[in-house]
Design a protein around this motif. Sequence first.
Motif, PDB file in Angstrom:
ATOM      1  N   LEU A   2     -32.495  12.541 -44.756  1.00 52.80           N
ATOM      2  CA  LEU A   2     -31.351  13.441 -44.833  1.00 52.80           C
ATOM      3  C   LEU A   2     -31.164  13.850 -46.282  1.00 52.80           C
ATOM      4  O   LEU A   2     -30.951  13.006 -47.149  1.00 52.80           O
ATOM      5  N   LEU A   3     -31.261  15.141 -46.546  1.00 50.33           N
ATOM      6  CA  LEU A   3     -31.143  15.665 -47.902  1.00 50.33           C
ATOM      7  C   LEU A   3     -29.831  16.418 -48.032  1.00 50.33           C
ATOM      8  O   LEU A   3     -29.593  17.376 -47.307  1.00 50.33           O
ATOM      9  N   GLY A   4     -28.982  15.981 -48.930  1.00 48.05           N
ATOM     10  CA  GLY A   4     -27.666  16.570 -49.104  1.00 48.05           C
ATOM     11  C   GLY A   4     -26.600  15.550 -48.779  1.00 48.05           C
ATOM     12  O   GLY A   4     -26.691  14.829 -47.778  1.00 48.05           O
ATOM     13  N   HIS A   5     -25.596  15.461 -49.630  1.00 45.00           N
ATOM     14  CA  HIS A   5     -24.583  14.407 -49.558  1.00 45.00           C
ATOM     15  C   HIS A   5     -23.699  14.500 -48.322  1.00 45.00           C
ATOM     16  O   HIS A   5     -23.623  13.564 -47.534  1.00 45.00           O
ATOM     17  N   ALA A   6     -23.005  15.619 -48.164  1.00 46.33           N
ATOM     18  CA  ALA A   6     -22.074  15.792 -47.048  1.00 46.33           C
ATOM     19  C   ALA A   6     -21.784  17.280 -46.898  1.00 46.33           C
ATOM     20  O   ALA A   6     -21.970  18.055 -47.839  1.00 46.33           O
ATOM     21  N   ARG A  34     -33.864  16.733 -42.624  1.00 48.25           N
ATOM     22  CA  ARG A  34     -32.708  17.584 -42.314  1.00 48.25           C
ATOM     23  C   ARG A  34     -32.065  17.916 -43.650  1.00 48.25           C
ATOM     24  O   ARG A  34     -31.824  17.023 -44.468  1.00 48.25           O
ATOM     25  N   ILE A  35     -31.767  19.179 -43.879  1.00 45.63           N
ATOM     26  CA  ILE A  35     -31.283  19.648 -45.172  1.00 45.63           C
ATOM     27  C   ILE A  35     -29.868  20.198 -45.038  1.00 45.63           C
ATOM     28  O   ILE A  35     -29.591  21.011 -44.160  1.00 45.63           O
ATOM     29  N   ARG A  36     -28.975  19.732 -45.920  1.00 38.80           N
ATOM     30  CA  ARG A  36     -27.639  20.319 -46.041  1.00 38.80           C
ATOM     31  C   ARG A  36     -27.644  21.156 -47.314  1.00 38.80           C
ATOM     32  O   ARG A  36     -27.943  20.640 -48.387  1.00 38.80           O
ATOM     33  N   TYR A  37     -27.304  22.429 -47.170  1.00 43.33           N
ATOM     34  CA  TYR A  37     -27.301  23.341 -48.320  1.00 43.33           C
ATOM     35  C   TYR A  37     -28.688  23.406 -48.949  1.00 43.33           C
ATOM     36  O   TYR A  37     -29.671  22.948 -48.385  1.00 43.33           O
ATOM     37  N   GLY A  38     -28.780  23.978 -50.138  1.00 44.57           N
ATOM     38  CA  GLY A  38     -29.975  23.916 -50.958  1.00 44.57           C
ATOM     39  C   GLY A  38     -31.243  24.494 -50.367  1.00 44.57           C
ATOM     40  O   GLY A  38     -31.226  25.302 -49.443  1.00 44.57           O
ATOM     41  N   TYR A  39     -32.349  24.060 -50.935  1.00 41.94           N
ATOM     42  CA  TYR A  39     -33.675  24.561 -50.603  1.00 41.94           C
ATOM     43  C   TYR A  39     -34.652  23.402 -50.457  1.00 41.94           C
ATOM     44  O   TYR A  39     -34.634  22.468 -51.256  1.00 41.94           O
ATOM     45  N   ALA A  40     -35.503  23.465 -49.448  1.00 43.29           N
ATOM     46  CA  ALA A  40     -36.554  22.463 -49.278  1.00 43.29           C
ATOM     47  C   ALA A  40     -37.886  23.168 -49.059  1.00 43.29           C
ATOM     48  O   ALA A  40     -37.989  24.085 -48.242  1.00 43.29           O
ATOM     49  N   HIS A  41     -38.876  22.734 -49.807  1.00 36.84           N
ATOM     50  CA  HIS A  41     -40.258  23.184 -49.624  1.00 36.84           C
ATOM     51  C   HIS A  41     -40.967  22.035 -48.908  1.00 36.84           C
ATOM     52  O   HIS A  41     -41.137  20.960 -49.469  1.00 36.84           O
ATOM     53  N   VAL A  42     -41.319  22.244 -47.645  1.00 34.53           N
ATOM     54  CA  VAL A  42     -41.934  21.222 -46.811  1.00 34.53           C
ATOM     55  C   VAL A  42     -43.400  21.613 -46.681  1.00 34.53           C
ATOM     56  O   VAL A  42     -43.723  22.614 -46.046  1.00 34.53           O
TER      57      VAL A  42
END
Length: 153
Positions: A2-6, A34-42
């Motif tokens: 889980l990426l992103g605090h809350a 699972r990403i909250r906000y932001g950007y993820a390069h998978v």
Amino acid sequence: MLLGHADGYFRDKNMRVTVVYNHFGPNCNQRMPRIRYGYAHVVNNLYREWSKYAIGGSMNPSVKSEANLFIAPKSRNNKEITWRKDSIGNKESWKFYSVGDIFENGASFVETGAGRAKPNYNGEQTFTVVNAKTVRSLTRSSGALKCIKRSRC
């Protein structure tokens, strides 16, 4: 993963994460990541037989899935890779997209959003993305550690 605090932690809008060279599965349920906000390069990951979803998000994240190998479960109906939680913002404005991924056993990736988010790597952060055909061998030794003696686990 889980990426992103809350959902209420708005500072994560500036989050930039790369998830690379992992072997997920078989039988992982969800959050890879699972990403909250932001950007993820998978990139350059092997996904095998997830239950609920492989890559998900909430709070309007951007996800670039690149050169991954997705092998959907044979016996389950859920072959969709992506999942989006209803939250603030129009899900159609989210950027979920796939570049050079390979899909087996009916795996499917629903792309959303206009335009493309970029990882914005600096020179020291840049790496070579290999063709998804090589992901099996690239991730052969990835995954959970195997215990030799139970007393050391």
